[in-house]
Design a protein around this motif. Sequence first.
Motif, short mmCIF file in Angstrom:
data_model
loop_
_atom_site.label_atom_id
_atom_site.label_comp_id
_atom_site.label_asym_id
_atom_site.label_seq_id
_atom_site.Cartn_x
_atom_site.Cartn_y
_atom_site.Cartn_z
N ALA A 156 0.84 -1.19 0.00
CA ALA A 156 0.00 0.00 0.00
C ALA A 156 0.88 1.25 0.00
N VAL A 157 0.60 2.17 -0.91
CA VAL A 157 1.37 3.40 -1.02
C VAL A 157 0.43 4.59 -0.80
N GLN A 158 0.74 5.43 0.18
CA GLN A 158 -0.08 6.62 0.44
C GLN A 158 0.31 7.71 -0.55
N LEU A 159 -0.71 8.22 -1.26
CA LEU A 159 -0.46 9.24 -2.28
C LEU A 159 -0.68 10.65 -1.74
N SER A 160 -1.62 10.80 -0.82
CA SER A 160 -1.90 12.13 -0.27
C SER A 160 -2.42 12.00 1.15
N ASP A 161 -2.34 13.12 1.90
CA ASP A 161 -2.81 13.14 3.29
C ASP A 161 -4.28 13.56 3.35
N ASP A 162 -4.90 13.26 4.45
CA ASP A 162 -6.26 13.72 4.72
C ASP A 162 -6.20 15.20 5.10
N PRO A 163 -6.99 16.04 4.45
CA PRO A 163 -6.98 17.47 4.81
C PRO A 163 -7.31 17.73 6.28
N ASP A 164 -8.07 16.83 6.87
CA ASP A 164 -8.44 16.99 8.27
C ASP A 164 -7.39 16.42 9.21
N GLY A 165 -6.32 15.84 8.63
CA GLY A 165 -5.28 15.24 9.45
C GLY A 165 -5.36 13.73 9.45
N ASN A 166 -4.23 13.11 9.27
CA ASN A 166 -4.20 11.65 9.22
C ASN A 166 -4.36 11.04 10.61
N GLY A 167 -4.89 9.86 10.62
CA GLY A 167 -4.95 9.10 11.85
C GLY A 167 -4.06 7.88 11.76
N SER A 168 -4.37 6.82 12.50
CA SER A 168 -3.63 5.57 12.46
C SER A 168 -4.30 4.64 11.45
N PHE A 169 -3.55 4.27 10.44
CA PHE A 169 -4.13 3.48 9.35
C PHE A 169 -4.16 1.99 9.71
N THR A 170 -5.25 1.35 9.33
CA THR A 170 -5.34 -0.12 9.38
C THR A 170 -5.61 -0.61 7.95
N TYR A 171 -5.00 -1.75 7.61
CA TYR A 171 -5.04 -2.24 6.24
C TYR A 171 -5.75 -3.60 6.21
N ASP A 172 -6.63 -3.77 5.24
CA ASP A 172 -7.40 -5.00 5.09
C ASP A 172 -7.35 -5.43 3.62
N TRP A 173 -6.58 -6.50 3.36
CA TRP A 173 -6.49 -7.03 2.01
C TRP A 173 -7.59 -8.06 1.82
N GLN A 174 -8.29 -7.97 0.68
CA GLN A 174 -9.46 -8.81 0.46
C GLN A 174 -9.42 -9.41 -0.95
N THR A 175 -10.00 -10.61 -1.07
CA THR A 175 -10.11 -11.25 -2.39
C THR A 175 -11.57 -11.59 -2.68
N SER A 176 -11.84 -11.76 -3.99
CA SER A 176 -13.19 -12.10 -4.43
C SER A 176 -13.11 -12.90 -5.70
N SER A 177 -14.02 -13.87 -5.84
CA SER A 177 -14.10 -14.65 -7.07
C SER A 177 -15.09 -14.06 -8.06
N ASN A 178 -15.96 -13.16 -7.59
CA ASN A 178 -16.99 -12.59 -8.47
C ASN A 178 -16.99 -11.06 -8.50
N GLY A 179 -16.14 -10.41 -7.70
CA GLY A 179 -16.08 -8.95 -7.70
C GLY A 179 -17.11 -8.27 -6.84
N SER A 180 -17.95 -9.06 -6.19
CA SER A 180 -18.99 -8.45 -5.34
C SER A 180 -18.93 -8.93 -3.90
N SER A 181 -18.53 -10.17 -3.69
CA SER A 181 -18.42 -10.72 -2.34
C SER A 181 -16.93 -10.84 -2.01
N TRP A 182 -16.51 -10.14 -0.93
CA TRP A 182 -15.09 -10.05 -0.61
C TRP A 182 -14.77 -10.71 0.73
N SER A 183 -13.59 -11.33 0.81
CA SER A 183 -13.15 -11.98 2.04
C SER A 183 -11.77 -11.46 2.40
N SER A 184 -11.55 -11.21 3.69
CA SER A 184 -10.27 -10.71 4.16
C SER A 184 -9.24 -11.83 4.15
N VAL A 185 -8.04 -11.50 3.65
CA VAL A 185 -6.98 -12.50 3.57
C VAL A 185 -5.67 -12.01 4.18
#
Length: 275
Positions: free
Chosen positions: A26-55
């Motif tokens: 994950a690459v951050q491109l810009s900051d939040d104008p209101d100020g950044n917080g603590s980021f959490t990352y959730d990578w997900q996969t899907s076989s149909n593009g609509s139903s996603w599961s965290s991996v």
Amino acid sequence: EFRRVLFRSASFSISGTPGVGNTLTAVQLSDDPDGNGSFTYDWQTSSNGSSWSSVGAGPSYAITAADEGRSLRLQVRYQDAQGFMESVTPASITVPLLPTLAIQANNPAQAEGSLGSTPFGFTISRSGDLSVTSLVSWAVSGSGSAPASALDFVGGQLPSGKAVFAPGDASLQISVPVLADTLVEPDETYAVTLFAPNGAHVTDAASSAQSQILNDDQPAPPTYSFNLSPSLVFEGSTLAVSVSTTNVAQGTRSEEHTSELQSPCNLVCRLLLEK
């Protein structure tokens, strides 16, 4: 409460090549104008593009074989300095199918040679996604009605090895060293089989290729020697002729025959070689 107003949120993208065994970041491109917080990352996969599961979690994710052919996305969540919960989802990507390997003999049959060794070449080809690294093991085994054995190869053992495809490689050459000799023997057959692929698939139909070791040695020619007894005879006498042979096929024999000397210039000797 989540809000998805992208121009009021930090922005992210995914860096890396989507392929089994590769790592995405994950690459951050810009900051939040209101100020950044603590980021959490959730990578997900899907076989149909609509139903996603965290991996996976964290700023990086190593793509596994289970992700092959599936869509992959990242969701970044955080609370900005104003207390708003933000969720940012860059565009999803598709993990391509692993490449497929196949093996083929460069020559289906080749003479073994008479001195040193003779290399028999094989081509392992790779099709599909070539952006990943692929590995596959190979081994030689005798096959057919006259199978080659370990004694037919350099070192007295059946050859084996591993082929490694770097990203971008579409084919590799492997060489099987056949031991040259001067023995008269039948044509012998062996197979090179691919197994234990990593970062690739091998189908049963394309996992093996055969080659035949052609005998190029000839048996020594037969020889015949004659012995006359006695060495000096007169007209009307009997002359014995014995025949000795070497390198004559099994079952052939030599015999001793006699002939009456009719004249000094007319000696008829019948030699009979029976199988």
